[in-house]
Design a protein around this motif. Structure first.
Motif, PDB file in Angstrom:
ATOM      1  N   ASN A  24       0.716  -1.314   0.158  1.00  0.00           N
ATOM      2  CA  ASN A  24      -0.039  -0.007   0.112  1.00  0.00           C
ATOM      3  C   ASN A  24       0.912   1.078  -0.013  1.00  0.00           C
ATOM      4  O   ASN A  24       0.327   2.194  -0.584  1.00  0.00           O
ATOM      5  CB  ASN A  24      -1.095   0.033   1.176  1.00  0.00           C
ATOM      6  CG  ASN A  24      -2.196  -0.972   0.878  1.00  0.00           C
ATOM      7  OD1 ASN A  24      -2.851  -0.998  -0.027  1.00  0.00           O
ATOM      8  ND2 ASN A  24      -2.310  -1.863   1.782  1.00  0.00           N
ATOM      9  N   VAL A  25       1.798   1.159   0.689  1.00  0.00           N
ATOM     10  CA  VAL A  25       2.953   2.441   0.637  1.00  0.00           C
ATOM     11  C   VAL A  25       3.182   2.758  -0.895  1.00  0.00           C
ATOM     12  O   VAL A  25       3.284   3.882  -1.123  1.00  0.00           O
ATOM     13  CB  VAL A  25       4.080   2.308   1.539  1.00  0.00           C
ATOM     14  CG1 VAL A  25       5.027   3.519   1.525  1.00  0.00           C
ATOM     15  CG2 VAL A  25       3.635   2.491   3.168  1.00  0.00           C
ATOM     16  N   VAL A  43       2.984   5.941  -5.705  1.00  0.00           N
ATOM     17  CA  VAL A  43       2.913   5.687  -7.281  1.00  0.00           C
ATOM     18  C   VAL A  43       1.970   6.419  -7.675  1.00  0.00           C
ATOM     19  O   VAL A  43       2.116   7.150  -8.653  1.00  0.00           O
ATOM     20  CB  VAL A  43       3.369   4.383  -7.804  1.00  0.00           C
ATOM     21  CG1 VAL A  43       3.089   4.213  -9.163  1.00  0.00           C
ATOM     22  CG2 VAL A  43       4.479   3.847  -7.326  1.00  0.00           C
ATOM     23  N   LEU A  44       0.680   6.132  -7.001  1.00  0.00           N
ATOM     24  CA  LEU A  44      -0.547   6.803  -7.498  1.00  0.00           C
ATOM     25  C   LEU A  44      -0.485   8.368  -7.547  1.00  0.00           C
ATOM     26  O   LEU A  44      -0.869   9.202  -8.398  1.00  0.00           O
ATOM     27  CB  LEU A  44      -1.856   6.372  -6.882  1.00  0.00           C
ATOM     28  CG  LEU A  44      -2.278   4.937  -7.239  1.00  0.00           C
ATOM     29  CD1 LEU A  44      -3.390   4.555  -6.103  1.00  0.00           C
ATOM     30  CD2 LEU A  44      -2.866   4.959  -8.654  1.00  0.00           C
ATOM     31  N   ARG A  45       0.219   8.762  -6.562  1.00  0.00           N
ATOM     32  CA  ARG A  45       0.477  10.182  -6.358  1.00  0.00           C
ATOM     33  C   ARG A  45       1.661  10.605  -7.138  1.00  0.00           C
ATOM     34  O   ARG A  45       2.073  11.984  -6.772  1.00  0.00           O
ATOM     35  CB  ARG A  45       0.411  10.545  -4.782  1.00  0.00           C
ATOM     36  CG  ARG A  45      -0.936  10.559  -4.162  1.00  0.00           C
ATOM     37  CD  ARG A  45      -1.123  10.343  -2.841  1.00  0.00           C
ATOM     38  NE  ARG A  45      -2.181  10.293  -2.286  1.00  0.00           N
ATOM     39  CZ  ARG A  45      -3.131   9.218  -2.266  1.00  0.00           C
ATOM     40  NH1 ARG A  45      -2.817   8.290  -2.858  1.00  0.00           N
ATOM     41  NH2 ARG A  45      -4.336   9.261  -1.818  1.00  0.00           N
ATOM     42  N   GLU A  46       2.410   9.885  -7.686  1.00  0.00           N
ATOM     43  CA  GLU A  46       3.802  10.251  -8.471  1.00  0.00           C
ATOM     44  C   GLU A  46       4.443  10.883  -7.609  1.00  0.00           C
ATOM     45  O   GLU A  46       5.215  11.870  -7.903  1.00  0.00           O
ATOM     46  CB  GLU A  46       3.307  11.222  -9.608  1.00  0.00           C
ATOM     47  CG  GLU A  46       2.397  10.333 -10.623  1.00  0.00           C
ATOM     48  CD  GLU A  46       2.111  11.421 -11.644  1.00  0.00           C
ATOM     49  OE1 GLU A  46       2.707  12.304 -11.898  1.00  0.00           O
ATOM     50  OE2 GLU A  46       1.572  10.714 -12.860  1.00  0.00           O
ATOM     51  N   LEU A  47       4.867  10.400  -6.302  1.00  0.00           N
ATOM     52  CA  LEU A  47       5.885  10.787  -5.515  1.00  0.00           C
ATOM     53  C   LEU A  47       7.026   9.894  -5.443  1.00  0.00           C
ATOM     54  O   LEU A  47       7.008   8.712  -5.522  1.00  0.00           O
ATOM     55  CB  LEU A  47       5.384  10.875  -4.013  1.00  0.00           C
ATOM     56  CG  LEU A  47       4.092  11.675  -3.583  1.00  0.00           C
ATOM     57  CD1 LEU A  47       3.514  11.407  -2.208  1.00  0.00           C
ATOM     58  CD2 LEU A  47       4.609  13.088  -4.013  1.00  0.00           C
ATOM     59  N   SER A  48       8.140  10.389  -5.488  1.00  0.00           N
ATOM     60  CA  SER A  48       9.363   9.613  -5.434  1.00  0.00           C
ATOM     61  C   SER A  48       9.418   8.968  -4.037  1.00  0.00           C
ATOM     62  O   SER A  48       8.741   9.680  -2.953  1.00  0.00           O
ATOM     63  CB  SER A  48      10.519  10.264  -5.692  1.00  0.00           C
ATOM     64  OG  SER A  48      10.843  11.533  -4.880  1.00  0.00           O
ATOM     65  N   GLN A  49      10.329   8.053  -3.592  1.00  0.00           N
ATOM     66  CA  GLN A  49      10.580   7.802  -2.237  1.00  0.00           C
ATOM     67  C   GLN A  49      11.124   8.981  -1.536  1.00  0.00           C
ATOM     68  O   GLN A  49      10.869   9.360  -0.380  1.00  0.00           O
ATOM     69  CB  GLN A  49      11.604   6.656  -2.124  1.00  0.00           C
ATOM     70  CG  GLN A  49      10.884   5.295  -2.409  1.00  0.00           C
ATOM     71  CD  GLN A  49      12.040   4.149  -2.441  1.00  0.00           C
ATOM     72  OE1 GLN A  49      13.233   4.368  -2.519  1.00  0.00           O
ATOM     73  NE2 GLN A  49      11.342   2.986  -2.605  1.00  0.00           N
TER      74      GLN A  49
END
Length: 87
Positions: free
Chosen positions: A10-11, A16-22
Motif C-alpha cells: 500500500n505504501v 506511485v498513484l500520487r507520483e511521489l518519489s521515495q
C-alpha cells in the motif's frame, strides 16, 4: 499476506498513484528516504508514529496502509527514474 506485506504494497501503491518519489514521500513524512525504501522492501518494522506520518503525507487514513489488494490486482508499478521536469 502478512501485515508487513500489506504495508509495503500500500505504501508503494499510494506513493506511485500520487507520483511521489521515495525521496519526496520521505521529506513530506519527515523520515529518511532509506526508511521508505526499507518499508517497501519489507526490511523493517514500522512504528505507529511513522505509519501516521506516512498516511498524513499520502493524505489517507492510517488504515488505508493495511487494506488487502483486490483479487487479481497487479503489484504496484514503479515510477520512471529521474526527476520530473518543472512545470
Amino acid at each position: 499476506m502478512t501485515v508487513r506485506d500489506l504495508l509495503a504494497w500500500n505504501v508503494r501503491k499510494l506513493r506511485v498513484l500520487r507520483e511521489l518519489s521515495q525521496e519526496r514521500l520521505a521529506f513530506e513524512a519527515g523520515l529518511e528516504r532509506v526508511s521508505i525504501s526499507q518499508i517497501e522492501r519489507k526490511r523493517i518494522n514500522l512504528g505507529i508514529d511513522s505509519a501516521e506520518r506516512i498516511a498524513l503525507a499520502l493524505d489517507v487514513p492510517v488504515h488505508a496502509l493495511f487494506i488487502s489488494p483486490s483479487e487479481g490486482e497487479e503489484p504496484p508499478a514503479t515510477l520512471k527514474r529521474g526527476r520530473r521536469p518543472l512545470s
